[in-house]
Write a protein that holds these residues in place. Structure first.
Motif, PDB file in Angstrom:
ATOM      1  N   ILE A 111       0.855  -1.182   0.000  1.00  0.00           N
ATOM      2  CA  ILE A 111       0.000   0.000   0.000  1.00  0.00           C
ATOM      3  C   ILE A 111       0.892   1.234   0.000  1.00  0.00           C
ATOM      4  O   ILE A 111       2.064   1.171   0.402  1.00  0.00           O
ATOM      5  CB  ILE A 111      -0.989   0.030   1.187  1.00  0.00           C
ATOM      6  CG1 ILE A 111      -0.259  -0.001   2.542  1.00  0.00           C
ATOM      7  CG2 ILE A 111      -1.979  -1.125   1.087  1.00  0.00           C
ATOM      8  CD1 ILE A 111      -1.180   0.171   3.742  1.00  0.00           C
ATOM      9  N   ALA A 112       0.342   2.349  -0.440  1.00  0.00           N
ATOM     10  CA  ALA A 112       1.122   3.581  -0.560  1.00  0.00           C
ATOM     11  C   ALA A 112       1.384   4.244   0.781  1.00  0.00           C
ATOM     12  O   ALA A 112       2.403   4.901   0.972  1.00  0.00           O
ATOM     13  CB  ALA A 112       0.417   4.553  -1.494  1.00  0.00           C
ATOM     14  N   ARG A 113       0.440   4.097   1.725  1.00  0.00           N
ATOM     15  CA  ARG A 113       0.585   4.790   3.012  1.00  0.00           C
ATOM     16  C   ARG A 113      -0.298   4.145   4.069  1.00  0.00           C
ATOM     17  O   ARG A 113      -1.278   3.486   3.758  1.00  0.00           O
ATOM     18  CB  ARG A 113       0.239   6.265   2.857  1.00  0.00           C
ATOM     19  CG  ARG A 113      -1.165   6.520   2.347  1.00  0.00           C
ATOM     20  CD  ARG A 113      -1.462   7.996   2.083  1.00  0.00           C
ATOM     21  NE  ARG A 113      -0.533   8.608   1.206  1.00  0.00           N
ATOM     22  CZ  ARG A 113      -0.776   9.006  -0.036  1.00  0.00           C
ATOM     23  NH1 ARG A 113      -1.978   8.852  -0.542  1.00  0.00           N
ATOM     24  NH2 ARG A 113       0.147   9.564  -0.764  1.00  0.00           N
ATOM     25  N   ASN A 114       0.073   4.372   5.320  1.00  0.00           N
ATOM     26  CA  ASN A 114      -0.743   3.951   6.456  1.00  0.00           C
ATOM     27  C   ASN A 114      -1.878   4.953   6.613  1.00  0.00           C
ATOM     28  O   ASN A 114      -1.643   6.164   6.555  1.00  0.00           O
ATOM     29  CB  ASN A 114       0.096   3.935   7.738  1.00  0.00           C
ATOM     30  CG  ASN A 114       1.275   3.013   7.625  1.00  0.00           C
ATOM     31  OD1 ASN A 114       1.153   1.869   7.220  1.00  0.00           O
ATOM     32  ND2 ASN A 114       2.446   3.514   7.969  1.00  0.00           N
ATOM     33  N   LEU A 115      -3.094   4.448   6.822  1.00  0.00           N
ATOM     34  CA  LEU A 115      -4.257   5.318   6.958  1.00  0.00           C
ATOM     35  C   LEU A 115      -4.919   5.144   8.314  1.00  0.00           C
ATOM     36  O   LEU A 115      -5.152   4.014   8.757  1.00  0.00           O
ATOM     37  CB  LEU A 115      -5.297   5.008   5.877  1.00  0.00           C
ATOM     38  CG  LEU A 115      -4.893   5.230   4.431  1.00  0.00           C
ATOM     39  CD1 LEU A 115      -6.035   4.834   3.500  1.00  0.00           C
ATOM     40  CD2 LEU A 115      -4.488   6.669   4.188  1.00  0.00           C
ATOM     41  N   LEU A 116      -5.233   6.234   8.952  1.00  0.00           N
ATOM     42  CA  LEU A 116      -6.044   6.251  10.167  1.00  0.00           C
ATOM     43  C   LEU A 116      -7.439   6.702   9.759  1.00  0.00           C
ATOM     44  O   LEU A 116      -7.621   7.824   9.287  1.00  0.00           O
ATOM     45  CB  LEU A 116      -5.462   7.213  11.199  1.00  0.00           C
ATOM     46  CG  LEU A 116      -4.138   6.798  11.820  1.00  0.00           C
ATOM     47  CD1 LEU A 116      -3.514   7.965  12.563  1.00  0.00           C
ATOM     48  CD2 LEU A 116      -4.345   5.607  12.741  1.00  0.00           C
ATOM     49  N   GLY A 117      -8.414   5.826   9.939  1.00  0.00           N
ATOM     50  CA  GLY A 117      -9.771   6.113   9.509  1.00  0.00           C
ATOM     51  C   GLY A 117     -10.681   6.581  10.630  1.00  0.00           C
ATOM     52  O   GLY A 117     -10.232   6.969  11.712  1.00  0.00           O
ATOM     53  N   ARG A 118     -11.976   6.496  10.355  1.00  0.00           N
ATOM     54  CA  ARG A 118     -12.968   6.971  11.324  1.00  0.00           C
ATOM     55  C   ARG A 118     -12.961   6.150  12.611  1.00  0.00           C
ATOM     56  O   ARG A 118     -13.366   6.652  13.662  1.00  0.00           O
ATOM     57  CB  ARG A 118     -14.351   6.987  10.682  1.00  0.00           C
ATOM     58  CG  ARG A 118     -14.459   8.066   9.602  1.00  0.00           C
ATOM     59  CD  ARG A 118     -15.878   8.280   9.120  1.00  0.00           C
ATOM     60  NE  ARG A 118     -16.548   7.083   8.653  1.00  0.00           N
ATOM     61  CZ  ARG A 118     -16.585   6.684   7.383  1.00  0.00           C
ATOM     62  NH1 ARG A 118     -15.979   7.374   6.446  1.00  0.00           N
ATOM     63  NH2 ARG A 118     -17.244   5.595   7.055  1.00  0.00           N
ATOM     64  N   ASP A 119     -12.497   4.891  12.551  1.00  0.00           N
ATOM     65  CA  ASP A 119     -12.380   4.114  13.788  1.00  0.00           C
ATOM     66  C   ASP A 119     -11.411   4.804  14.754  1.00  0.00           C
ATOM     67  O   ASP A 119     -11.649   4.848  15.957  1.00  0.00           O
ATOM     68  CB  ASP A 119     -11.948   2.674  13.500  1.00  0.00           C
ATOM     69  CG  ASP A 119     -10.684   2.548  12.664  1.00  0.00           C
ATOM     70  OD1 ASP A 119     -10.185   3.562  12.124  1.00  0.00           O
ATOM     71  OD2 ASP A 119     -10.191   1.416  12.532  1.00  0.00           O
ATOM     72  N   PHE A 120     -10.353   5.384  14.215  1.00  0.00           N
ATOM     73  CA  PHE A 120      -9.391   6.134  15.028  1.00  0.00           C
ATOM     74  C   PHE A 120     -10.002   7.433  15.538  1.00  0.00           C
ATOM     75  O   PHE A 120      -9.898   7.760  16.717  1.00  0.00           O
ATOM     76  CB  PHE A 120      -8.136   6.426  14.196  1.00  0.00           C
ATOM     77  CG  PHE A 120      -7.166   7.350  14.873  1.00  0.00           C
ATOM     78  CD1 PHE A 120      -6.346   6.892  15.883  1.00  0.00           C
ATOM     79  CD2 PHE A 120      -7.080   8.679  14.507  1.00  0.00           C
ATOM     80  CE1 PHE A 120      -5.446   7.739  16.523  1.00  0.00           C
ATOM     81  CE2 PHE A 120      -6.193   9.541  15.130  1.00  0.00           C
ATOM     82  CZ  PHE A 120      -5.373   9.068  16.138  1.00  0.00           C
ATOM     83  N   PHE A 121     -10.690   8.173  14.640  1.00  0.00           N
ATOM     84  CA  PHE A 121     -11.316   9.429  15.047  1.00  0.00           C
ATOM     85  C   PHE A 121     -12.322   9.200  16.177  1.00  0.00           C
ATOM     86  O   PHE A 121     -12.438  10.031  17.083  1.00  0.00           O
ATOM     87  CB  PHE A 121     -12.017  10.094  13.868  1.00  0.00           C
ATOM     88  CG  PHE A 121     -11.081  10.608  12.806  1.00  0.00           C
ATOM     89  CD1 PHE A 121     -10.232  11.679  13.058  1.00  0.00           C
ATOM     90  CD2 PHE A 121     -11.042  10.021  11.557  1.00  0.00           C
ATOM     91  CE1 PHE A 121      -9.383  12.161  12.079  1.00  0.00           C
ATOM     92  CE2 PHE A 121     -10.189  10.507  10.569  1.00  0.00           C
ATOM     93  CZ  PHE A 121      -9.361  11.565  10.839  1.00  0.00           C
ATOM     94  N   ASN A 122     -13.046   8.098  16.131  1.00  0.00           N
ATOM     95  CA  ASN A 122     -14.031   7.802  17.185  1.00  0.00           C
ATOM     96  C   ASN A 122     -13.363   7.643  18.546  1.00  0.00           C
ATOM     97  O   ASN A 122     -13.984   7.926  19.578  1.00  0.00           O
ATOM     98  CB  ASN A 122     -14.819   6.537  16.837  1.00  0.00           C
ATOM     99  CG  ASN A 122     -15.776   6.765  15.694  1.00  0.00           C
ATOM    100  OD1 ASN A 122     -16.162   7.882  15.398  1.00  0.00           O
ATOM    101  ND2 ASN A 122     -16.144   5.681  15.037  1.00  0.00           N
ATOM    102  N   LEU A 123     -12.121   7.185  18.566  1.00  0.00           N
ATOM    103  CA  LEU A 123     -11.415   7.020  19.841  1.00  0.00           C
ATOM    104  C   LEU A 123     -10.959   8.341  20.453  1.00  0.00           C
ATOM    105  O   LEU A 123     -10.904   8.472  21.669  1.00  0.00           O
ATOM    106  CB  LEU A 123     -10.185   6.128  19.658  1.00  0.00           C
ATOM    107  CG  LEU A 123     -10.440   4.651  19.428  1.00  0.00           C
ATOM    108  CD1 LEU A 123      -9.119   3.955  19.132  1.00  0.00           C
ATOM    109  CD2 LEU A 123     -11.103   4.035  20.642  1.00  0.00           C
ATOM    110  N   ILE A 124     -10.635   9.296  19.609  1.00  0.00           N
ATOM    111  CA  ILE A 124     -10.041  10.522  20.139  1.00  0.00           C
ATOM    112  C   ILE A 124     -11.030  11.672  20.238  1.00  0.00           C
ATOM    113  O   ILE A 124     -10.693  12.727  20.754  1.00  0.00           O
ATOM    114  CB  ILE A 124      -8.803  10.957  19.315  1.00  0.00           C
ATOM    115  CG1 ILE A 124      -9.180  11.277  17.870  1.00  0.00           C
ATOM    116  CG2 ILE A 124      -7.727   9.903  19.378  1.00  0.00           C
ATOM    117  CD1 ILE A 124      -8.069  11.942  17.098  1.00  0.00           C
TER     118      ILE A 124
END
Length: 125
Positions: A111-124
Motif C-alpha cells: 500500500i502507498a501509506r498507512n491510513l487512520l480512519g474513522r475508527d481512530f477518530f471515534n477514539l479521540i
C-alpha cells in the motif's frame, strides 16, 4: 447541516517522499500485551473518508504478530479498487492523545501509506 468540531488540532506535516503537506500523525505502534519499548514509530495519514484504519503488512511480523492469523477484511476505495487485509488489535500511542487499543487491518499487499480512519477518530473525539 451537521457541524463537526474536533477536540484536537495538529498542523499538517510534509510528506518525506513528495515534500507535500499532508495530515500526518506520528504514532507509536505496539502489541497490546507488550510495553511501549517493543514498538514501531510510524507516520499515518488521517483519512476521514476511510471507515477502518489500514497499515502496511510488514509491521505485523515486526511486532511479533502472524499477519495471516488475523480475520480477513476487504477494503474498497471510491474508485472500486479492493485491498485485502487482516485484522489485529494493536496499541497506538501519541504524546498528546495518550495510548489506546484499536483493531486495525494490516494489508496483505503493498500500500502507498498507512491510513487512520474513522475508527481512530471515534477514539479521540
Amino acid at each position: 447541516m451537521v457541524d463537526v468540531t474536533s477536540a484536537h488540532e495538529f498542523p499538517y506535516r510534509y510528506d518525506p517522499v513528495t515534500n507535500d503537506p499532508f495530515p500526518l500523525l506520528q504514532l507509536r505502534l505496539s502489541r497490546p500485551d507488550q510495553d511501549l519499548e517493543n514498538a514501531i514509530d510510524i507516520d499515518a495519514y488521517l483519512d476521514s473518508g476511510a471507515q477502518r484504519s489500514v497499515f502496511e503488512g510488514w509491521m505485523a511480523p515486526a511486532l511479533g504478530l502472524d499477519l495471516m492469523d488475523g480475520e480477513p477484511v476487504t477494503y474498497s476505495s471510491t474508485t472500486g479498487q479492493e485491498l485485502q487485509g487482516r485484522l489485529h488489535e494493536v496499541r497506538l500511542s501519541h504524546p498528546l492523545l495518550g495510548a489506546f487499543h484499536l483493531e486495525i487491518g494490516f494489508a496483505t499487499s503493498d500500500i502507498a501509506r498507512n491510513l487512520l480512519g474513522r475508527d481512530f477518530f471515534n477514539l479521540i473525539q
